[in-house]
Scaffold this active site. Structure first.
Site, PDB file in Angstrom:
ATOM      1  N   ASP A 308    -136.622  -1.039  20.340  1.00  0.00           N
ATOM      2  CA  ASP A 308    -135.064  -0.812  20.342  1.00  0.00           C
ATOM      3  C   ASP A 308    -134.527  -0.236  18.813  1.00  0.00           C
ATOM      4  O   ASP A 308    -135.578  -0.289  17.955  1.00  0.00           O
ATOM      5  CB  ASP A 308    -134.207  -2.004  20.663  1.00  0.00           C
ATOM      6  CG  ASP A 308    -132.643  -1.889  21.392  1.00  0.00           C
ATOM      7  OD1 ASP A 308    -132.409  -0.540  21.172  1.00  0.00           O
ATOM      8  OD2 ASP A 308    -132.576  -2.581  22.106  1.00  0.00           O
ATOM      9  N   GLU A 514    -122.803  -4.239  23.820  1.00  0.00           N
ATOM     10  CA  GLU A 514    -123.686  -5.065  23.193  1.00  0.00           C
ATOM     11  C   GLU A 514    -123.037  -6.248  22.659  1.00  0.00           C
ATOM     12  O   GLU A 514    -122.215  -6.857  23.171  1.00  0.00           O
ATOM     13  CB  GLU A 514    -124.592  -4.296  22.037  1.00  0.00           C
ATOM     14  CG  GLU A 514    -125.429  -3.343  22.673  1.00  0.00           C
ATOM     15  CD  GLU A 514    -126.421  -2.620  21.795  1.00  0.00           C
ATOM     16  OE1 GLU A 514    -127.313  -3.523  20.901  1.00  0.00           O
ATOM     17  OE2 GLU A 514    -126.651  -1.422  21.787  1.00  0.00           O
TER      18      GLU A 514
END
Length: 628
Positions: A308, A514
């Protein structure tokens, strides 16, 4: 001797031409050769610098043609909201991607780079793209064929901008709605998430019948390489804290969080992204047992594994505290491509040093590069490295918008409809004297789309892209003689004095993505509660909730006549009005448990303490109506 000169000259020319032909023919450039042969041939020609370059993915803001050429960069990405220009056209995107690709093709071996972007609910960074409902809504549909069509439409819109690789789908199993990424998860139930992996053949194309287990597949220039994410257990962290620790047994990890990866690999997914989260205290980016031992060796995954954003940095706490260590354990764990994304020379230098000093074996580098090249060969990137504008008309096409509208209709869940079954409020009549539309989310396309839309965190307002707000959709749907009054937060006196036939209140959460979305209270944002009380206390009302997860509704339920969970429907708000007014019936069933209070969390179907406000699988239905 002179009479022999012409034949001799011809013979010499023939020899020269043969030599030149042999010199220019290389196996890896021959599409007729098997992929394995091409990989082996290309690998035999590559230097360490060229191999490490392939493992490096950098952000578009630092990617120039010169950088691509000098460092042999294998991949470029757009981070959330990273675009070549505000409201950029497909042609602007294509020009940018091609300029970087030209840099890659000008290298000694001419290995094309692969450009990746988050396309998590349609081509969500791009102006005028079709924005589909977020995954939490799509899970409600339990309709894998619809999801496959969405994958196909998304692939066309992404390719319309010259991009061949998407960081989607998210196949997390969100077990706690306090998690800020819960809307990226199709369901708390892994079986629904498994069903929804049908988006992968939509994005990549149907796997050929004779394909080998675990081998990636991308069917040409109208399809994109997909990325199943985030491996593994990202939806199970304690209290839903993003990037945190998932405390669960191996059996629990494999039975809840792993099944959708099995489906994805069987469907030929090209890449898999590792999760920021930890499993029982061990960072997934450093977990060799699960990345190499399980994913690569046991499941026989043959695509490439990618980090990521700054995933290696976050192996340490604080991030980047010991980068050389992070490189060593991350690459050592089996990660093949590293999303750096900016400070790429540090990564390249550290990895080069470690290989030269036998800290990381050359075999590990070769495994990584073979996997990256396999995806590039399989998807035809060597034959068609340059983007063209032949698909530009696919971006935001009417056909795709109609598909998104259908997805909105099927993702709505009717949670309450009148005080009793024989006195339903919905469907609403189109023809009446005057109706009220209220609430912070009624005329806000940005809130309707949520995070990961044009920018990373999403936006408020109606200037972000093209679409239809719920207010506009209502106006489009009611009879021309019906008066529609709109007030974002009316007081009770206003509502009482206007003699409305009924009201539609649209409230919910602001946009987030997020960690910014992590919430321990899960309340709808102000003035939502006061709008509900002011309106629903004075007139018959339907409340439409725009949210990325179940939110606190129990305190308001008694004052609400009808309640609809609309999740984050995207640009096609007309789908909401289609069902409110009975052009289509409600069919959606909850793919998540709707809690009474946050004190109950985490609470998932099957738990011993299960006592929901609305259980998993709940959803009232209505019929299409002819009255109106």
């Amino acid at each position: 001797m002179g009479r022999f000169s012409i034949p001799k000259l011809g013979f010499l020319l023939l020899c020269c031409l043969t030599a030149v032909t042999e010199a220019t023919y290389v196996k890896y450039k021959d599409p007729k050769r098997p992929v394995g042969v091409r990989i082996k041939d290309l690998m035999s020609r590559m230097t360490l610098a060229e191999k490490i370059g392939q493992m490096t993915q950098i952000e578009r803001t630092v990617a120039t043609p010169d950088v691509m050429k000098k460092y042999f960069i294998g991949s470029v990405l757009s981070g959330g909201g990273s675009v070549p220009a505000p409201k950029a056209t497909p042609e602007t995107w294509i020009k940018m991607v091609n300029s970087m690709q030209e840099g890659s093709l000008s290298t000694r071996l001419g290995i094309p780079m692969i450009y990746g972007i988050d396309a998590v609910h349609g081509h969500n960074n791009v102006y005028k793209a079709t924005i589909f409902p977020h995954n939490i809504g799509l899970g409600v549909t339990r309709d894998p064929q619809l999801i496959k069509k969405i994958g196909d439409a998304t692939a066309l819109e992404v390719r319309a901008t010259g991009i061949p690789y998407v960081f989607a789908p998210c196949i997390a199993v969100c077990r706690d709605p306090r998690w800020g990424r819960c809307y990226e998860s199709y369901s708390e139930d892994h079986k629904i998430v498994q069903l929804m992996t049908e988006i992968i053949p939509g994005l990549q194309g149907d796997l050929p019948y004779d394909s080998k287990e675990g081998v990636p597949f991308v069917a040409g220039k109208k399809k994109v390489a997909a990325c199943a994410k985030h491996y593994l257990g990202d939806g199970g962290t304690t209290k839903g804290i993003n990037e945190n620790n998932t405390v669960i047994s191996l059996n629990g990890l494999l039975s809840i969080h792993m099944p959708a990866y099995l489906n994805s690999i069987r469907k030929g997914v090209a890449t898999i992204m590792v999760s920021y989260s930890s499993w029982n205290g061990k960072k997934m980016h450093a977990n060799r047992d699960l990345v190499t031992g399980f994913l690569k060796n046991k499941l026989k995954f043959r695509g490439f594994v990618i980090t990521d954003w700054q995933g290696l940095d976050r192996i340490t706490s604080p991030p980047h505290a010991n980068y050389s260590y992070s490189v060593e354990v991350g690459v050592g764990a089996g990660i093949d491509m590293v999303m750096v994304p900016s400070n790429f020379t540090e990564f390249i230098d550290d990895l080069t040093y470690q290989v030269k000093h036998n800290i990381i074996p050359m075999s590990r580098i070769d495994d990584a590069v073979q996997r990256i090249l396999r995806v590039k060969f399989v998807m035809g990137l060597f034959e068609n490295p340059m983007a063209d504008d032949s698909l530009a008309n696919q971006l935001g096409s009417q056909e795709h918008r109609e598909l998104a509208r259908e997805a909105v209709r099927k993702s709505l869940v009717l949670l309450k409809n009148g005080e009793s079954a024989d006195k339903p409020l919905l469907p609403l009549p189109k023809k009446t004297t005057k109706i009220l539309v209220a609430g912070s989310h009624a005329d806000n396309l940005g809130y309707q789309c949520g995070g990961w839309t044009i920018t990373w965190q999403g936006l408020s307002g109606n200037d972000l892209t093209s679409g239809t707000t719920i207010l506009q959709a209502i106006k489009n749907t009611v009879d021309p003689t019906t008066q529609v009054a709109y007030s974002e937060n009316p007081d009770a006196d206003f509502v009482k004095s206007n003699k409305f036939s009924y009201a539609i209140v649209v409230v919910g959460e602001p946009s987030y993505a997020e960690t910014n979305g992590d919430s321990l209270n899960l309340t709808i944002s102000e003035p939502g509660p006061s709008t509900i009380y002011n309106v629903c206390g004075a007139v018959k009302c339907v409340v439409v909730v725009i949210s990325g997860r179940p939110v606190v509704m129990q305190p308001y339920l008694s004052s609400i006549d009808a309640l609809v969970a609309a999740w984050l429907p995207g640009t096609e708000g007309q789908g909401v009005a289609d069902v409110l007014f009975g052009d289509y019936g409600f069919t959606g069933k909850l793919a998540r448990t709707w809690f009474k209070t946050v004190d109950q969390l985490p609470m998932n179907v099957g738990d011993p303490h299960y006592d929901p406000l609305f259980p998993f699988g709940f959803g009232l239905t209505t019929e299409r109506t002819k009255r109106n």
